[in-house]
Write a protein that holds these residues in place. Structure first.
Motif, PDB file in Angstrom:
ATOM      1  N   CYS A   1       7.674  -6.232   8.910  1.00  0.00           N
ATOM      2  CA  CYS A   1       7.727  -7.205   9.807  1.00  0.00           C
ATOM      3  C   CYS A   1       6.558  -7.128  10.103  1.00  0.00           C
ATOM      4  O   CYS A   1       6.779  -6.277  11.412  1.00  0.00           O
ATOM      5  CB  CYS A   1       8.180  -8.140  10.147  1.00  0.00           C
ATOM      6  SG  CYS A   1       7.847 -10.210  11.315  1.00  0.00           S
ATOM      7  N   PRO A   2       4.821  -7.336  10.049  1.00  0.00           N
ATOM      8  CA  PRO A   2       3.751  -7.219  11.623  1.00  0.00           C
ATOM      9  C   PRO A   2       4.437  -7.181  12.570  1.00  0.00           C
ATOM     10  O   PRO A   2       3.804  -7.511  13.150  1.00  0.00           O
ATOM     11  CB  PRO A   2       3.108  -7.817  10.212  1.00  0.00           C
ATOM     12  CG  PRO A   2       3.307  -8.099   9.537  1.00  0.00           C
ATOM     13  CD  PRO A   2       4.650  -8.424   8.546  1.00  0.00           C
ATOM     14  N   LYS A   3       5.579  -8.648  12.420  1.00  0.00           N
ATOM     15  CA  LYS A   3       5.478  -9.180  14.059  1.00  0.00           C
ATOM     16  C   LYS A   3       7.106  -9.023  14.350  1.00  0.00           C
ATOM     17  O   LYS A   3       6.901  -9.123  14.978  1.00  0.00           O
ATOM     18  CB  LYS A   3       5.277 -10.853  13.825  1.00  0.00           C
ATOM     19  CG  LYS A   3       4.109 -11.663  13.374  1.00  0.00           C
ATOM     20  CD  LYS A   3       3.056 -10.818  15.003  1.00  0.00           C
ATOM     21  CE  LYS A   3       1.866 -10.754  13.734  1.00  0.00           C
ATOM     22  NZ  LYS A   3       0.276 -10.348  14.650  1.00  0.00           N
TER      23      LYS A   3
ATOM     24  N   ILE B   1       0.971  -0.937  -0.179  1.00  0.00           N
ATOM     25  CA  ILE B   1       0.078   0.135   0.633  1.00  0.00           C
ATOM     26  C   ILE B   1       0.452   1.161  -0.127  1.00  0.00           C
ATOM     27  O   ILE B   1       1.483   1.402   1.029  1.00  0.00           O
ATOM     28  CB  ILE B   1      -0.752  -0.246   1.172  1.00  0.00           C
ATOM     29  CG1 ILE B   1      -1.654  -1.239   1.289  1.00  0.00           C
ATOM     30  CG2 ILE B   1      -1.809   1.070   1.357  1.00  0.00           C
ATOM     31  CD1 ILE B   1      -2.163  -1.587   2.380  1.00  0.00           C
ATOM     32  N   ASN B   2       1.184   2.239  -1.524  1.00  0.00           N
ATOM     33  CA  ASN B   2       1.884   3.146  -1.850  1.00  0.00           C
ATOM     34  C   ASN B   2       2.761   2.894  -1.266  1.00  0.00           C
ATOM     35  O   ASN B   2       4.100   3.386  -0.841  1.00  0.00           O
ATOM     36  CB  ASN B   2       1.033   4.145   0.301  1.00  0.00           C
ATOM     37  CG  ASN B   2       0.009   4.959  -0.382  1.00  0.00           C
ATOM     38  OD1 ASN B   2      -0.791   4.649  -1.570  1.00  0.00           O
ATOM     39  ND2 ASN B   2      -0.763   4.952   0.180  1.00  0.00           N
ATOM     40  N   GLY B   3       3.613   1.790  -1.617  1.00  0.00           N
ATOM     41  CA  GLY B   3       4.947   1.615  -1.291  1.00  0.00           C
ATOM     42  C   GLY B   3       5.164   0.968  -0.126  1.00  0.00           C
ATOM     43  O   GLY B   3       6.564   0.879   0.094  1.00  0.00           O
ATOM     44  N   GLU B   4       4.146   0.747   1.020  1.00  0.00           N
ATOM     45  CA  GLU B   4       4.776  -0.094   1.710  1.00  0.00           C
ATOM     46  C   GLU B   4       4.114  -1.448   1.659  1.00  0.00           C
ATOM     47  O   GLU B   4       3.101  -1.337   1.698  1.00  0.00           O
ATOM     48  CB  GLU B   4       4.570   0.761   2.673  1.00  0.00           C
ATOM     49  CG  GLU B   4       5.910   1.986   2.688  1.00  0.00           C
ATOM     50  CD  GLU B   4       5.528   2.493   4.384  1.00  0.00           C
ATOM     51  OE1 GLU B   4       5.813   2.796   5.584  1.00  0.00           O
ATOM     52  OE2 GLU B   4       4.830   3.506   4.202  1.00  0.00           O
ATOM     53  N   ALA B   5       4.772  -2.369   2.753  1.00  0.00           N
ATOM     54  CA  ALA B   5       4.346  -3.764   2.430  1.00  0.00           C
ATOM     55  C   ALA B   5       3.421  -3.537   4.154  1.00  0.00           C
ATOM     56  O   ALA B   5       3.607  -3.405   5.049  1.00  0.00           O
ATOM     57  CB  ALA B   5       5.039  -4.804   3.414  1.00  0.00           C
ATOM     58  N   HIS B   6       1.911  -3.982   3.883  1.00  0.00           N
ATOM     59  CA  HIS B   6       0.707  -3.927   5.146  1.00  0.00           C
ATOM     60  C   HIS B   6       1.151  -2.099   5.296  1.00  0.00           C
ATOM     61  O   HIS B   6      -0.465  -2.060   5.958  1.00  0.00           O
ATOM     62  CB  HIS B   6       0.910  -4.551   6.960  1.00  0.00           C
ATOM     63  CG  HIS B   6       1.412  -5.897   6.362  1.00  0.00           C
ATOM     64  ND1 HIS B   6       0.361  -6.969   5.694  1.00  0.00           N
ATOM     65  CD2 HIS B   6       2.410  -7.406   6.541  1.00  0.00           C
ATOM     66  CE1 HIS B   6       0.562  -8.062   5.511  1.00  0.00           C
ATOM     67  NE2 HIS B   6       1.879  -7.678   5.578  1.00  0.00           N
ATOM     68  N   GLY B   7       1.193  -1.445   3.916  1.00  0.00           N
ATOM     69  CA  GLY B   7       0.744   0.231   4.467  1.00  0.00           C
ATOM     70  C   GLY B   7       1.415   0.961   5.369  1.00  0.00           C
ATOM     71  O   GLY B   7       2.633   0.518   5.695  1.00  0.00           O
ATOM     72  N   PRO B   8       1.179   1.968   5.648  1.00  0.00           N
ATOM     73  CA  PRO B   8       1.878   2.822   6.361  1.00  0.00           C
ATOM     74  C   PRO B   8       2.709   2.985   7.482  1.00  0.00           C
ATOM     75  O   PRO B   8       3.103   3.230   8.368  1.00  0.00           O
ATOM     76  CB  PRO B   8       1.658   4.054   6.312  1.00  0.00           C
ATOM     77  CG  PRO B   8      -0.107   3.798   6.333  1.00  0.00           C
ATOM     78  CD  PRO B   8      -0.229   2.468   5.233  1.00  0.00           C
ATOM     79  N   ASP B   9       1.477   2.162   8.997  1.00  0.00           N
ATOM     80  CA  ASP B   9       1.272   1.714  10.542  1.00  0.00           C
ATOM     81  C   ASP B   9       2.723   0.806  10.392  1.00  0.00           C
ATOM     82  O   ASP B   9       3.091  -0.392   9.293  1.00  0.00           O
ATOM     83  CB  ASP B   9       0.264   0.805  10.496  1.00  0.00           C
ATOM     84  CG  ASP B   9      -0.226   2.058  11.432  1.00  0.00           C
ATOM     85  OD1 ASP B   9       0.125   3.793  11.058  1.00  0.00           O
ATOM     86  OD2 ASP B   9      -1.747   2.056  11.972  1.00  0.00           O
ATOM     87  N   ARG B  10       2.562   0.642  11.096  1.00  0.00           N
ATOM     88  CA  ARG B  10       4.298  -0.623  12.027  1.00  0.00           C
ATOM     89  C   ARG B  10       3.917  -1.495  12.613  1.00  0.00           C
ATOM     90  O   ARG B  10       2.845  -1.532  13.568  1.00  0.00           O
ATOM     91  CB  ARG B  10       5.626   0.570  12.602  1.00  0.00           C
ATOM     92  CG  ARG B  10       6.202   1.225  11.681  1.00  0.00           C
ATOM     93  CD  ARG B  10       6.928   0.659  10.374  1.00  0.00           C
ATOM     94  NE  ARG B  10       7.643   1.480  10.224  1.00  0.00           N
ATOM     95  CZ  ARG B  10       7.391   1.539   8.602  1.00  0.00           C
ATOM     96  NH1 ARG B  10       5.856   0.787   8.218  1.00  0.00           N
ATOM     97  NH2 ARG B  10       7.416   2.886   7.689  1.00  0.00           N
ATOM     98  N   ALA B  11       4.042  -2.581  12.220  1.00  0.00           N
ATOM     99  CA  ALA B  11       4.181  -3.977  13.392  1.00  0.00           C
ATOM    100  C   ALA B  11       2.491  -4.305  13.178  1.00  0.00           C
ATOM    101  O   ALA B  11       2.321  -4.909  13.977  1.00  0.00           O
ATOM    102  CB  ALA B  11       4.515  -3.914  14.716  1.00  0.00           C
ATOM    103  N   ILE B  12       1.287  -4.354  12.363  1.00  0.00           N
ATOM    104  CA  ILE B  12       0.518  -4.508  11.581  1.00  0.00           C
ATOM    105  C   ILE B  12       0.498  -5.014  10.329  1.00  0.00           C
ATOM    106  O   ILE B  12       1.720  -4.994   9.221  1.00  0.00           O
ATOM    107  CB  ILE B  12      -0.799  -3.264  11.452  1.00  0.00           C
ATOM    108  CG1 ILE B  12      -0.421  -1.957  11.093  1.00  0.00           C
ATOM    109  CG2 ILE B  12      -0.692  -3.247  13.136  1.00  0.00           C
ATOM    110  CD1 ILE B  12      -1.263  -1.751  10.625  1.00  0.00           C
ATOM    111  N   THR B  13      -1.212  -6.503   9.874  1.00  0.00           N
ATOM    112  CA  THR B  13      -0.878  -6.487   9.439  1.00  0.00           C
ATOM    113  C   THR B  13      -2.073  -5.770   7.947  1.00  0.00           C
ATOM    114  O   THR B  13      -2.399  -5.100   8.848  1.00  0.00           O
ATOM    115  CB  THR B  13      -1.915  -7.641   9.012  1.00  0.00           C
ATOM    116  OG1 THR B  13      -2.206  -7.610   9.886  1.00  0.00           O
ATOM    117  CG2 THR B  13      -1.273  -8.606   9.708  1.00  0.00           C
TER     118      THR B  13
END
Lengths: 250, 667
Positions: A225-227, A70-82
């Motif tokens: 990494c979401p985890k 999403i917008n160039g980032e895996a799983h979007g702009p937030d950290r530590a989430i899917t």
């Protein structure tokens, strides 16, 4: 909110894809990103059009099925989430959001945003286990005390959900974070020590065979990494691999 | 009415399983190589069964609709797994786990199955540790335990709030090892569409490759249904989006009886629904009730002030709070079983005390736990225990170590910080105790067709205790089916491969093709989701936390009309010969439209209240559920006759020889 979406559409693995534009209106900040896409899909269905195919299942951040760039980032702009845990309050009215599938040679696109991640399964099949059969006769669980720090580190590595964000993020499409998480979990625990050499050699060999790239230590995988699987695991795997290749008979 | 034979082995309760193992027939290793077994679903039950059977030498074909076996919804189980290890020396034993489970199930489960479950529970922990499952440990290196609802001992093993994930990855690794050895053929992104019965025995399935749309025939000597529960009938539930009841429903239509479909578990601690666009409800683990206290304000003016934001919940003094579980059930407090906690929340919210805008939420508050843990930690570290700011900081660290991922999940969804303000929770559909009827061997009424894990009905009666689903899934897969299946397959050592070019396969395949064609060519106007959502509303309204005769009759009428509308007016875009999520959903929802009706039929028939099934007509003066043991100590097993409302009832009488039937009390 009203949002402009640019979504990757691709009919099949052998077709060429393209970004298509959509708009969604009346998006509530409290809905999740996937619920926003559900609404887009309902709208497309009501217009007789084919909805956007995307992978998702548990929608609580643990199954590892959802996988959007999403917008160039895996799983979007937030950290530590899917992706499924991303909520629309992260965006604002009038935003344009670009949504693409994971892009890696080892993860071919099946359709739209859906990719084939069975390469990960094949890496686990090559050695991501302890060779113990089911029986009622294993030793009592408490007959094997494990240092809490090791147990905790093994647990942290074991929380990998196998989503592939690390691969999608890496400029080399490396799967080192994924593979090292499993290698670390089992190398840290006494149960995994017996097979540690063959395990790391076999898993790395399979990883290379599947077409994943090498690690050049940029650390982007850890950030996305979401985890929050740590880069330390890659260091640990490299040590394991070096030791094994020097001493193993294989 | 035919009598159902549960095939419970002779002998005293504690010897039954041993007797069975000593006397069951075996298949020798050479013969196992010529026997095929199909496993549908790769969660804890299916994954562990597939791995164990392959290790024994059978040829296994495993199917899952997800892109990998590792993603089955067992992965989302949070809190833990029970086992009668008595590591805490708090009086636990096999008998006590058995007793708690039967009592927790409101005396509607089968004694012999539950005892066996308790008996093998300890082996599960040993097995999982041997596989490298990283359970939580204490500083001495030994395993840690915690407590769950409905029990007074600490027998729950856990891995933070991700126990299901760790156990499933253990089973998945065992399964992967066998895939690597060529003993399991893994079919991910495949869905079972039909069961094939040859000469009265289950001999294969018709599957659809979800990527290419190809319809495939797969034969085997036995078929194991490990496809989980049917909570998604309600549309909104804690299940994964893809969780479905279709495999179970398909075998039901081919002759497997469906038992107690009305026993559904409504989990007390889920995030409240907020609006129409919601696609699922998220569970907050029951383990939180170890440390969280549930309350609503005592005074209506405070309720209104909190709803409008004029007052903050944490500013409300203790004397103005109603800790209603502690008030009503002093012996178990916040750790009463799920059905009791859910109904108590509904009672308060129905009385107008709900704390959010919709009036359907109660508080789950960690402030006292944070203080308690903080003081302990401050004491240990030699800090000032009266420095409340420090105490709270230390307490938050402890709580974070225990429940960090759950708190993070909560904050992501709600944008509220549960370390600072109480969580808002409300009950939601979570688990289905009912399922395919099986005998002691886990075999359905179709010979050679088995049901394991949540897909069967046998162990949890009318209410499941927390941390028991993981236990049952793994018990069935690792320790029960490896024995019981041999007893059946011993007859098949000379059968040879089952051919797929027979009329039974032709017919089953045709049924599938016709169904898909009908859906694709329907050219209706409504999306699958819009119809599913309406089904969910009917189910929640009339067959949810409280049920009554009039409502259930209304529901049956409405579901039948909705089903007709579905078949007349559903619209599925795209093609059937490729990835088509709308078609997948339609096939599943079509089955829910029938299963939902059977649930209401069963709920209507059972005029008593028991466990998760609460009939308003059957309650005590204090509003507690009232069982009717004289007329209802039986399992309702429904036989399909062509229409859910015409299903034929068979009864399995439940005999309690080792436990006295009592009114369940947690006061």
């Amino acid at each position: 909110m009203k949002l402009n979406l640019r979504i990757w559409r691709q009919d099949g693995p052998n077709d060429s894809g393209r970004l298509e534009n959509y708009t969604v209106e009346n998006v509530s900040p409290d809905e999740s990103f996937l619920e926003m896409l559900d609404e887009l899909n309902e709208k497309l269905v009501s217009e007789g059009k084919e909805p956007v195919a995307f992978d998702h299942d548990c929608r609580e951040g643990i199954c590892g099925m959802c996988s959007m760039f999403i917008n160039g980032e895996a799983h979007g702009p937030d950290r530590a989430i899917t992706t499924c845990q991303l909520h629309m309050r992260r965006f604002k009215d009038g935003d344009t959001i670009t949504i693409e599938p994971w892009r890696a040679a080892a993860f071919p696109v099946i359709k739209d945003l859906v990719v084939d991640r069975t390469a990960f399964d094949r890496i686990i099949q090559a050695g991501g286990f302890v060779s113990v059969n089911t029986s009622g006769n294993t030793i009592d669980a408490n007959a094997l005390p494990i240092n809490k720090a090791d147990a905790d580190n093994a647990f942290d590595a074991a929380t990998c959900i196998g989503c592939g964000a690390c691969v999608a993020t890496c400029k080399n499409s490396s799967a080192m974070l994924f593979v090292s998480a499993k290698v670390s979990q089992l190398a840290l625990l006494p149960q995994g020590k017996v097979e540690r050499q063959e395990r790391v050699l076999n898993m790395v060999e399979k990883m290379d065979e599947e077409g994943f790239g090498n690690c050049s230590n940029t650390g982007a995988c850890e950030v996305e990494c979401p985890k929050e699987i740590s880069l330390d695991n890659i260091a640990r795997m490299n040590r394991e691999y070096l030791k094994a290749s020097l001493s193993s008979e294989k | 009415m035919t009598k159902l034979d549960a095939k419970i082995p002779e002998g005293p309760l504690k010897d039954k399983w041993t007797n069975f193992k000593n006397n069951c027939r075996l298949v020798n290793p050479a013969n196992k190589r010529s026997i095929d077994v199909i496993v549908v679903g790769t969660g804890l039950a299916g994954g562990s069964a597939a791995a164990s059977l392959a290790e024994m030498g059978y040829n296994v074909k495993a199917f899952c609709f997800q892109d990998s076996a590792r993603r089955a919804h067992s992965i989302a189980a949070q809190g833990g797994i029970n086992a009668a290890k008595n590591y805490q020396n708090d009086g636990d034993s096999t008998y006590r786990l058995f007793y708690d489970t039967v009592k927790g199930g409101d005396y509607r489960s089968r004694e012999a199955n539950v005892y066996r479950l308790a008996e093998v529970s300890a082996n599960i922990i040993d097995q999982c540790v041997a596989q490298g499952v990283p359970f939580a440990r204490e500083y001495g290196g030994l395993l840690d335990n915690r407590s769950f609802g409905g029990v007074q001992v600490q027998r729950t093993f856990y891995a933070k709030g991700q126990t299901g994930q760790q156990l499933l990855l253990g089973a998945y690794s065992a399964l992967s090892r066998q895939v690597g050895k060529g003993k399991i053929a893994m079919y991910s992104r495949h869905e079972m569409m039909e069961l094939v019965v040859v000469d009265g025995k289950a001999r294969g399935i018709i599957a659809r490759n979800l990527v290419t749309g190809e319809i495939q025939r797969h034969s085997a000597h036995a078929v194991l249904i490990c496809s989980g529960g049917y909570g998604n009938v309600f549309y909104l539930s804690t299940n994964a989006m893809g969780s479905n009841g279709s495999a179970a429903w398909k075998i039901h239509k081919k002759g497997a009886y469906f038992a107690n479909p009305c026993y559904n578990q409504i989990h007390p601690t889920c995030l409240p629904r907020t609006s129409e666009h919601q696609s699922k409800l998220t569970l907050m683990s029951e383990s939180l009730r170890n440390d969280g206290r549930i309350w609503v304000p005592k005074k209506m003016e405070d309720v209104e002030a909190i709803r409008s934001g004029a007052k903050k919940p944490k500013d409300l003094p203790a004397e103005d709070r109603d800790y209603y579980l502690e008030r009503r059930y002093p012996a178990f407090g916040n750790l009463v079983p799920r059905d009791v906690a859910s109904r108590a929340a509904k009672e308060r919210c129905d009385a107008g005390f709900g704390v959010n805008k919709t009036g359907e939420a109660v508080f789950l508050d960690f402030a006292s736990a944070i203080e308690r843990y903080g003081k302990e930690k401050a004491l240990q570290e030699g800090e000032d225990t009266n420095n409340m700011a420090l105490v709270r900081e230390l307490g938050k660290e402890v709580v974070k170590a225990k429940y960090g991922n759950l708190f993070q999940m909560y904050e992501k969804i709600t944008d509220d910080n549960p370390y600072e303000t109480p969580m808002k929770i409300y009950p939601a559909i979570h688990y289905t105790m009912g399922g395919i009827w099986v005998d002691y061997n886990l075999m359905t009424t179709i010979p050679g067709c088995y049901a394991l894990g949540e897909a069967n009905f046998s162990d949890h009666g009318a209410n499941r205790l927390g941390a028991s689903a993981l236990m049952q899934g793994l018990a069935d897969g690792y320790f029960v089916i490896p024995y019981t299946i041999g007893d059946y397959l011993a007859d098949d050592i000379r059968t040879g491969e089952i051919p797929t070019d027979t009329k039974e396969f032709d017919e089953a395949e045709k049924e599938v093709r016709d169904r898909i064609e009908k859906l694709m060519n329907n050219k209706g106007s409504k999306s699958v989701d819009s119809l599913h959502r309406r089904l969910g509303k009917i189910m929640w309204e009339y067959c949810g936390m409280a049920r009554n005769e009039e409502g259930l009759k209304t529901a049956i009428k409405e579901i039948r009309a909705l089903r007709e509308e579905f078949w007349n007016d559903v619209f599925i875009p795209g093609k059937a010969d490729g990835l088509n999520p709308e078609l997948e959903k339609a096939c599943r929802v079509a089955d829910f439209m029938e299963l939902g009706e059977l649930m209401c039929v069963d709920a209507l028939n059972r005029t008593e209240s028991c466990g998760g099934h609460f009939r308003e007509e059957s309650q005590t003066e204090e509003g507690e559920a009232m069982r009717n043991d004289k007329d209802f100590t039986f399992v309702s097993a429904w036989e399909y006759t062509g229409d859910p409302s015409e299903a034929k009832l068979h009864k399995e009488e439940l005999k309690y020889e080792n436990i006295e039937l009592k009114t369940r009390s947690y006061k």
